[in-house]
Scaffold this active site. Structure first.
Site, short mmCIF file in Angstrom:
data_model
loop_
_atom_site.label_atom_id
_atom_site.label_comp_id
_atom_site.label_asym_id
_atom_site.label_seq_id
_atom_site.Cartn_x
_atom_site.Cartn_y
_atom_site.Cartn_z
N ARG A 102 0.88 -1.17 0.00
CA ARG A 102 0.00 0.00 0.00
C ARG A 102 0.92 1.22 0.00
O ARG A 102 1.66 1.45 0.95
CB ARG A 102 -0.91 -0.01 1.22
CG ARG A 102 -1.64 1.30 1.40
CD ARG A 102 -2.77 1.22 2.40
NE ARG A 102 -3.92 0.56 1.81
CZ ARG A 102 -5.15 0.63 2.30
NH1 ARG A 102 -5.40 1.31 3.41
NH2 ARG A 102 -6.16 0.01 1.70
N HIS A 129 -7.28 0.90 -6.61
CA HIS A 129 -7.49 0.00 -5.46
C HIS A 129 -8.13 -1.30 -6.00
O HIS A 129 -9.29 -1.61 -5.71
CB HIS A 129 -8.42 0.69 -4.44
CG HIS A 129 -8.40 0.07 -3.08
ND1 HIS A 129 -7.56 -0.97 -2.73
CD2 HIS A 129 -9.14 0.35 -1.95
CE1 HIS A 129 -7.78 -1.29 -1.47
NE2 HIS A 129 -8.73 -0.52 -0.98
N GLN A 132 -9.94 -4.11 -3.83
CA GLN A 132 -11.26 -3.70 -3.34
C GLN A 132 -12.34 -4.00 -4.38
O GLN A 132 -13.43 -4.47 -4.07
CB GLN A 132 -11.24 -2.19 -3.02
CG GLN A 132 -12.57 -1.65 -2.55
CD GLN A 132 -12.95 -2.14 -1.16
OE1 GLN A 132 -12.17 -2.00 -0.22
NE2 GLN A 132 -14.13 -2.72 -1.01
N ASP A 223 -17.21 6.94 -2.07
CA ASP A 223 -15.98 6.80 -1.27
C ASP A 223 -15.77 8.13 -0.56
O ASP A 223 -16.41 9.15 -0.91
CB ASP A 223 -14.80 6.46 -2.20
CG ASP A 223 -13.50 6.19 -1.45
OD1 ASP A 223 -13.54 5.94 -0.22
OD2 ASP A 223 -12.42 6.26 -2.08
N CYS A 263 -16.42 1.18 0.18
CA CYS A 263 -15.19 0.44 0.49
C CYS A 263 -14.78 0.60 1.94
O CYS A 263 -14.06 -0.24 2.48
CB CYS A 263 -14.06 0.86 -0.45
SG CYS A 263 -13.57 2.59 -0.26
N ARG A 291 -13.43 -8.84 1.17
CA ARG A 291 -12.00 -8.54 0.96
C ARG A 291 -11.18 -9.80 1.25
O ARG A 291 -10.25 -10.14 0.51
CB ARG A 291 -11.56 -7.39 1.87
CG ARG A 291 -12.16 -6.03 1.55
CD ARG A 291 -11.62 -5.50 0.23
NE ARG A 291 -10.17 -5.41 0.25
CZ ARG A 291 -9.47 -4.40 0.78
NH1 ARG A 291 -10.09 -3.36 1.29
NH2 ARG A 291 -8.14 -4.41 0.75
N1 NVA Z 1 -9.92 6.70 -1.57
C1 NVA Z 1 -9.59 6.23 -0.23
C2 NVA Z 1 -9.83 4.77 -0.12
C3 NVA Z 1 -9.57 4.18 1.25
C4 NVA Z 1 -9.76 2.70 1.31
C5 NVA Z 1 -8.13 6.57 0.06
O1 NVA Z 1 -7.30 6.44 -0.87
O2 NVA Z 1 -7.82 6.97 1.17
N1 CP Z 2 -11.25 -0.30 2.06
C1 CP Z 2 -10.01 -0.36 2.55
O1 CP Z 2 -9.03 -0.60 1.82
O2 CP Z 2 -9.91 -0.22 3.91
P1 CP Z 2 -8.58 0.01 4.75
O3 CP Z 2 -8.04 1.35 4.37
O4 CP Z 2 -9.03 -0.06 6.17
O5 CP Z 2 -7.59 -1.09 4.42
#
Ligand code: NVA
Ligand code: CP
Length: 308
Positions: A102, A129, A132, A223, A263, A291
Site C-alpha cells: 500500500r 485500489h 477492493q 468513497d 469500500c 475482501r
Molecule cells: N480513496 C480512499 C480509499 C480508502 C480505502 C483513500 O485512498 O484513502
Molecule cells: N477499504 C479499505 O481498503 O480499507 P482500509 O483502508 O481499512 O484497508
C-alpha cells in the site's frame, strides 16, 4: 509470473477466473475447510498508509491458506529512511513468496514489481485500489447484481472511481460517474477505459449532477471525499462536494432494490448519510468481509501463474 497491480493488466476472462476461485475458496472456508493452497508461504505486507481492512484481510487470508503474513510499516522499514524501493524489492522478494504494498504513487509500486522475484499485489495506491473492486464484484454477484448492471459512482474521481472504470470497461457493464467539476477521474484512466469499453460493450457516462447518475441504478457506490494524503484540502473539498451526499432522497432515484456499496472507512454526513449507511449495512459489511475471500482468490491465482 504475474503481478496484481491494476485491473488494466487483466482480461475479462482472468478477472472472472479469479472471482470463481475466490468463490470456491470462500465456500470451503465457510465449511471451515482451510485448504493449505499456500503452505508455508510468506506474504510481506508493506504499508506506507494506514489500514484496517487491507491489513486484517491479507494477514488472516494468508494464514488460512497455510502461510504467514509479515506486517511491515514504512516507519519500521529502512524504506522510511530513504532506502530505494528497488533495493527493498530485491531483498524482500528473496525471502518472501508474495508481496502486498500500500503506497502513494502507482509508479513506486510498478518499480517494486519490476525488481521483484515474486508476485506483487496492489493494496491501494493514489491511482487504483484493484483488490477492493474484486471484493465489490464478488458482493455484486452474491446480491444478483452482476448481470448487466448499472452502477452509479457518486463522489470523488479518486482511486476508487478509477478502479470502477477499469472493472466496468473490462467486464462490459454500465457505469455512471458523478463528480463535482474539477474532481473527475484521471484522464488517462478515462481514455483507457473508453478504449476497453469499445471491445467489452461497456457504457460509461460522466455527470456533474448526482441525481442524473443515480437514476435507475442497480448498485450505488461512493468513497470518502478526502483520501489518505489529502488531509490539507479537507475544508475546500467539503465545500466543493456540497450536494454529493448520498442520502435517502438521492437514493430514492435508484432502483427500488438497489444495493449500496462503500469500500470504507465511511464518513457519515459527508459522502453518505447515517440513514443510507445503516439501511444498507448488510451489503456494506458483506463487501468488507469479501475482501478476505477475494484476496485469497488473488493470492492462489498468482501462485498458480508463477511458472508461466
Ligand atoms: N480513496 C480512499 C480509499 C480508502 C480505502 C483513500 O485512498 O484513502
Ligand atoms: N477499504 C479499505 O481498503 O480499507 P482500509 O483502508 O481499512 O484497508
Amino acid at each position: 509470473m504475474r503481478h496484481f497491480l491494476t485491473l488494466r493488466d487483466f482480461t475479462k476472462g482472468e478477472i472472472l477466473e479469479i472471482i470463481d476461485l475466490a468463490r470456491k475458496i470462500k465456500e470451503e472456508s465457510l465449511r471451515r475447510e482451510f485448504i493449505p493452497y499456500l503452505n508455508k508461504q510468506t506474504l510481506a505486507m508493506i504499508f506506507e498508509k494506514s489500514s484496517t481492512r487491507t491489513r486484517v484481510s491479507f494477514e488472516v487470508g494468508i494464514y488460512q491458506l497455510g502461510g504467514i503474513g509479515l506486517f511491515l510499516s514504512k516507519n519500521d522499514l529502512q524504506l522510511g529512511r530513504g532506502e530505494p524501493m528497488k533495493d527493498t524489492a530485491r531483498v524482500i522478494s528473496r525471502m518472501c513468496d508474495l508481496v502486498m504494498i500500500r503506497t502513494y504513487d502507482q509508479k513506486s509500486l510498478e518499480e517494486f514489481a519490476n525488481y521483484s522475484l515474486v508476485p506483487v499485489i496492489n493494496g491501494l495506491t493514489d491511482t487504483y485500489h484493484p483488490v477492493q473492486l474484486m471484493a465489490d464484484y464478488l458482493t455484486m454477484i452474491e446480491y444478483n447484481k452482476a448481470n448487466n448492471p448499472t452502477v452509479a459512482y457518486i463522489g470523488d474521481g479518486n482511486n476508487m472511481a478509477n478502479s470502477w472504470l477499469m472493472l466496468a470497461s473490462k467486464l462490459g457493464f454500465t457505469l455512471k460517474i458523478a463528480t463535482p467539476k474539477g474532481y473527475e477521474p484521471d484522464p488517462q484512466v478515462v481514455k483507457d477505459a473508453l478504449n476497453f469499453a469499445k471491445e467489452s460493450g461497456a457504457k460509461i457516462e460522466f455527470f456533474n449532477d448526482p441525481s442524473q447518475a443515480i437514476k435507475d441504478a442497480d448498485v450505488v457506490t461512493t468513497d470518502t471525499w478526502i483520501s489518505m494524503g489529502q488531509e490539507a484540502e479537507k475544508e475546500k473539498r467539503i465545500k466543493d462536494f456540497r450536494g454529493f451526499e448520498i442520502n435517502s432522497k438521492l437514493m430514492q432515484l435508484a432502483k427500488k432494490d438497489a444495493i449500496f456499496l462503500h469500500c470504507l472507512p465511511a464518513y457519515r454526513g459527508y459522502e453518505v448519510s447515517e440513514e443510507v449507511f445503516e439501511t444498507h449495512s448488510k451489503e456494506i459489511f458483506d463487501e468488507a468481509e469479501n475482501r478476505l475471500h477475494a484476496q485469497k482468490g488473488i493470492m492462489v491465482w498468482l501462485d498458480r501463474k508463477r511458472s508461466e
